[in-house]
Design a protein around this motif. Structure first.
Motif, PDB file in Angstrom:
ATOM      1  N   UNK B 221      45.220  53.334  33.125  1.00 41.87           N
ATOM      2  CA  UNK B 221      45.797  54.388  34.385  1.00 41.87           C
ATOM      3  C   UNK B 221      46.775  55.054  33.877  1.00 41.87           C
ATOM      4  N   UNK B 222      47.417  54.533  32.918  1.00 45.98           N
ATOM      5  CA  UNK B 222      48.419  55.444  32.125  1.00 45.98           C
ATOM      6  C   UNK B 222      47.822  56.722  31.651  1.00 45.98           C
ATOM      7  N   UNK B 259      44.782  46.078  42.520  1.00 43.13           N
ATOM      8  CA  UNK B 259      44.715  45.225  41.501  1.00 43.13           C
ATOM      9  C   UNK B 259      44.654  45.762  39.998  1.00 43.13           C
ATOM     10  N   UNK B 260      43.946  47.066  39.684  1.00 44.90           N
ATOM     11  CA  UNK B 260      44.141  47.698  38.386  1.00 44.90           C
ATOM     12  C   UNK B 260      45.588  47.970  38.293  1.00 44.90           C
ATOM     13  N   UNK B 261      46.342  48.645  39.130  1.00 42.20           N
ATOM     14  CA  UNK B 261      47.584  48.809  38.887  1.00 42.20           C
ATOM     15  C   UNK B 261      48.268  47.790  38.569  1.00 42.20           C
ATOM     16  N   UNK B 263      47.686  44.964  36.938  1.00 43.73           N
ATOM     17  CA  UNK B 263      47.303  44.240  35.823  1.00 43.73           C
ATOM     18  C   UNK B 263      47.758  44.972  34.765  1.00 43.73           C
ATOM     19  N   UNK B 264      48.082  46.407  34.864  1.00 44.65           N
ATOM     20  CA  UNK B 264      48.554  47.172  33.592  1.00 44.65           C
ATOM     21  C   UNK B 264      50.132  46.717  33.310  1.00 44.65           C
ATOM     22  N   UNK B 265      50.186  46.341  31.995  1.00 38.15           N
ATOM     23  CA  UNK B 265      51.383  45.745  31.323  1.00 38.15           C
ATOM     24  C   UNK B 265      52.474  46.687  31.811  1.00 38.15           C
ATOM     25  N   UNK B 266      53.734  46.341  32.292  1.00 38.87           N
ATOM     26  CA  UNK B 266      54.924  47.317  32.511  1.00 38.87           C
ATOM     27  C   UNK B 266      56.054  46.399  32.072  1.00 38.87           C
ATOM     28  N   UNK B 271      54.338  39.191  34.632  1.00 35.45           N
ATOM     29  CA  UNK B 271      52.978  39.455  34.446  1.00 35.45           C
ATOM     30  C   UNK B 271      52.586  39.267  35.932  1.00 35.45           C
ATOM     31  N   UNK B 272      51.911  40.119  36.840  1.00 37.93           N
ATOM     32  CA  UNK B 272      51.564  39.943  38.070  1.00 37.93           C
ATOM     33  C   UNK B 272      50.421  38.867  38.352  1.00 37.93           C
TER      34      UNK B 272
END
Lengths: 336, 331
Positions: B221-222, B259-261, B263-266, B271-272
């Motif tokens: 997504x980034x 959910x995709x958002x 799951x992306x590492x931040x 970790x969500x």
């Protein structure tokens, strides 16, 4: 002469709640690895506490996977040149361990999850036989016990319908499920140290989150330590207590992940962090391209040719790894 | 002010594969169909860039094959400049080949290892007769320098180049015919973050300087947010949410997008809670919403009624009975 490598009685994983031992589980000191004229690892040092998670990060060619392979005895003398020391829980120096010594450690106290589960699993054998093999060969379980333990293990890694999965071949499972099976195999003997070499790079982001959570949960439950090989700094900040940033086989910067990534001091760490895309990234400032030289006679910092902060000294003299502001740093001219 | 002409238009495109009867070749069960694409509507205007995101198995690559005319839809129409892609002939077909360039996921595999970089990059020029033989080397040198490679590289072969350099060659080759649309399938995945950042910056510069449209397939997504102003999120052969990238990512309406958002590492965030399960097989889908089995928000009606992609806000559409923002238009 065989080294004394059996698991010390005090370190049984059945008592993870015991007070943490002050001595680190793993100590790597000035570890160098060479292949012919090429110096692949150049005096790498780090320690890992019992129950902690450490991330090895850097670009390809940084030596991340090489460290993991050396730690599980898949790179040994005399095929490669090894110097320095690595010790597991105060054991003898594993740099001198022979294959016979490694057979006492590999799979028992140290195990590994590979990057590509589909090629790490043998396509000719069922999941069950590959999962039961460490249970039977290393733990000496009988066929019935091994089977029921294998089912428990598959359930613990989140595979439903575990008893029928035992008879499945790897190709019948999705990539995420194959990686779960790999984790179950690696954890079957309750190792003290789990090495995970980019365990999620071939998986979707949603499955990546599941797998990283699973590895963290399962190692924590067993009181084991874990080394992640990663290239995603954001993921490293989420998953790891400690981070070691490598470039060309040299440690650039190492320390607690919150300290190190909140305020990177090494220009390389800073550059890597700037390459990470976040959802609100407006402009990227990528690191200039380039690859490290592995010539054994490079006297200076290997990152110097790509470094915006490089001084003449950086090319001539290797900076020592010193404690600076809560982390170890090897740089003559830090960014901040 | 006239609206910019639409380059691509997909009208309810369906691509289904016949996968035989349940139980094997001689079984008597009903024939089964695998709907890789199921009613996809999408348009791409000149100068616009659209990201298509979703997990593996969501139909992204099939969508791309339909767009390139490599496979024809079993239902619905796929149009390029208002003409059916699979029926293009003569001059129209040549124009399509010249104007639509592809960057493949496996860049090394897409380039012939026995051809020099010069021949690889010049092949589109030669094929379309775009330059005189005397200008060939200069044109290739200009294209290589545009993607940040030195002209000396012309004489080399792909085996001598690094992964990042091979991707640059693939981009130079795609740019050779001065295309109107670049179609890229995971063009920056599987690379070091540093190489990825360099390529993303290059692609964005190309976009701005040449005004080329881009259709970017990615699971990151980034990357979508950095390169594309519009986004289409796919799940099991359908677009489940589409809109301006910044709107969709700042306030996702579909639980799958959220959910995709998550799951992306931040950086520094725990970790969500990951989305459970995996994308199911697209054969014999149950009634109702296809995401219902994994959706944390699913209610009873989700398992009974299949939501359609409807406009929920300006420039925004989602296929969800209980969206996370506002109310769907049909409520």
């Amino acid at each position: 002469m065989a080294l004394a490598l059996a698991r010390p009685a005090s370190a049984q994983p059945e008592t993870p709640s015991a007070a943490p031992a002050p001595a680190p589980l793993l100590t790597v000191a000035r570890l160098s690895l060479s292949r012919g004229e090429k110096l692949i690892l150049d005096e790498v040092s780090f320690t890992l506490k019992r129950g902690a998670t450490l991330g090895l990060v850097g670009e390809s060619g940084a030596g991340k996977s090489t460290i993991a392979l050396a730690l599980i005895g898949l790179l040994q003398k005399p095929q490669v040149g090894l110097e320095g020391s690595m010790a597991l829980d105060g054991s003898a120096n594993l740099v001198d361990a022979t294959e016979k010594d490694w057979l006492k450690l590999r799979g028992r106290r140290v195990s590994m999850i590979f990057q590509d589960a589909s090629s790490a699993l043998n396509p000719c054998f069922t999941v069950g036989s590959q999962l039961m093999s460490p249970l039977r060969r290393l733990l000496g379980m009988g066929p019935k016990d091994a089977r029921s333990r294998a089912i428990e293990l598959l359930e613990s890694v989140g595979l439903n319908d575990a008893s029928s999965r035992l008879d499945a071949y790897p190709h019948q499972l999705s990539g995420g499920m194959q990686q779960r099976v790999m984790i179950a195999i690696a954890l079957a003997t309750n190792p003290e140290l789990l090495l995970a070499d980019e365990p999620t790079s071939a998986l979707d982001v949603t499955i990546q989150a599941q797998i990283v959570r699973l590895i963290l949960d399962e190692t924590q439950k067993r009181g084991a330590s874990c080394i992640f090989v990663l290239h995603d700094l954001a993921l490293a900040s989420q998953a790891c207590d400690e981070i070691v940033v490598l470039y060309g086989g040299q440690v650039m910067e190492a320390g607690p992940s919150d300290v190190l990534l909140a305020e990177p001091l090494h220009p390389y760490t800073l550059g890597l962090k700037a390459c990470v895309l976040e959802l609100d990234t407006e402009e990227l400032t990528p690191l200039p391209s380039g690859a490290p030289s592995f010539a054994s006679r490079t006297p200076g910092c290997r990152f110097a040719p790509r470094c915006g902060n490089a001084l003449p000294k950086c090319v001539d003299e290797k900076p020592p790894l010193e404690t600076v502001r809560g982390r170890k740093l090897a740089c003559w001219n830090p960014a901040a | 002010m006239s609206t910019p002409p639409e380059l691509f238009r997909l009208l309810d495109v369906e691509k289904a594969y016949d996968v035989g009867r349940k139980g094997g070749l001689f079984a008597s069960g009903p024939r089964r169909r695998l709907a890789a694409l199921d009613g996809v509507r999408l348009s791409l205007k000149a100068g616009e860039s659209v990201a298509i995101v979703g997990e593996s198995g969501s139909g992204k690559t099939t969508l791309l094959r339909v767009l390139l005319g490599l496979t024809s839809p079993t239902d619905g129409r796929a149009l390029y400049r208002e003409k059916d892609i699979t029926l293009l002939q003569g001059d129209d077909r040549d124009r399509f080949c010249r104007e639509v360039a592809m960057i493949y996921q496996d860049a090394r595999g897409s380039l012939n290892p026995r051809m020099s970089i010069l021949d690889l990059v010049a092949e589109p020029l030669d094929h379309h007769g775009l330059c005189k033989p005397s200008e060939r080397r200069d044109r290739v040198a200009a294209l290589l320098s545009r993607v940040g490679l030195p002209p000396e590289m012309m004489e080399r072969y792909t085996s001598a180049l690094s992964g990042g350099q091979v991707r640059r060659v693939a981009i130079a080759r795609a740019l050779a015919s001065a295309p109107a649309v670049l179609v890229a399938d995971e063009a920056v995945s599987g690379l070091d973050v540093s190489t990825q950042a360099q390529l993303l910056k290059l692609l964005r510069d190309l976009q701005r300087e040449m005004g080329v449209s881009m259709l970017f397939i990615t699971h990151d997504l980034g990357v979508a947010a950095y390169l594309c102003e519009r986004i289409a999120v796919m799940y099991l052969g359908r677009i489940v949410e589409t809109g301006l990238t910044k709107d969709v990512l700042s306030a996702p309406a579909h639980p799958y997008t959220r959910a995709l958002l998550n799951a992306a590492p931040k950086f520094f965030e725990p970790i969500a809670e990951p989305l459970g399960g995996e994308i199911p097989s697209p054969i014999d889908l149950p009634p109702g919403c296809r995401f219902a089995g994994r959706c944390p928000e699913a209610r009873d009606d989700c398992r009974a009624r299949d939501p359609e992609l409807v406009a929920g806000a300006p420039n925004r559409a989602f296929a969800c009975l209980h969206p996370l923002i506002g109310e769907p238009a049909f409520a």
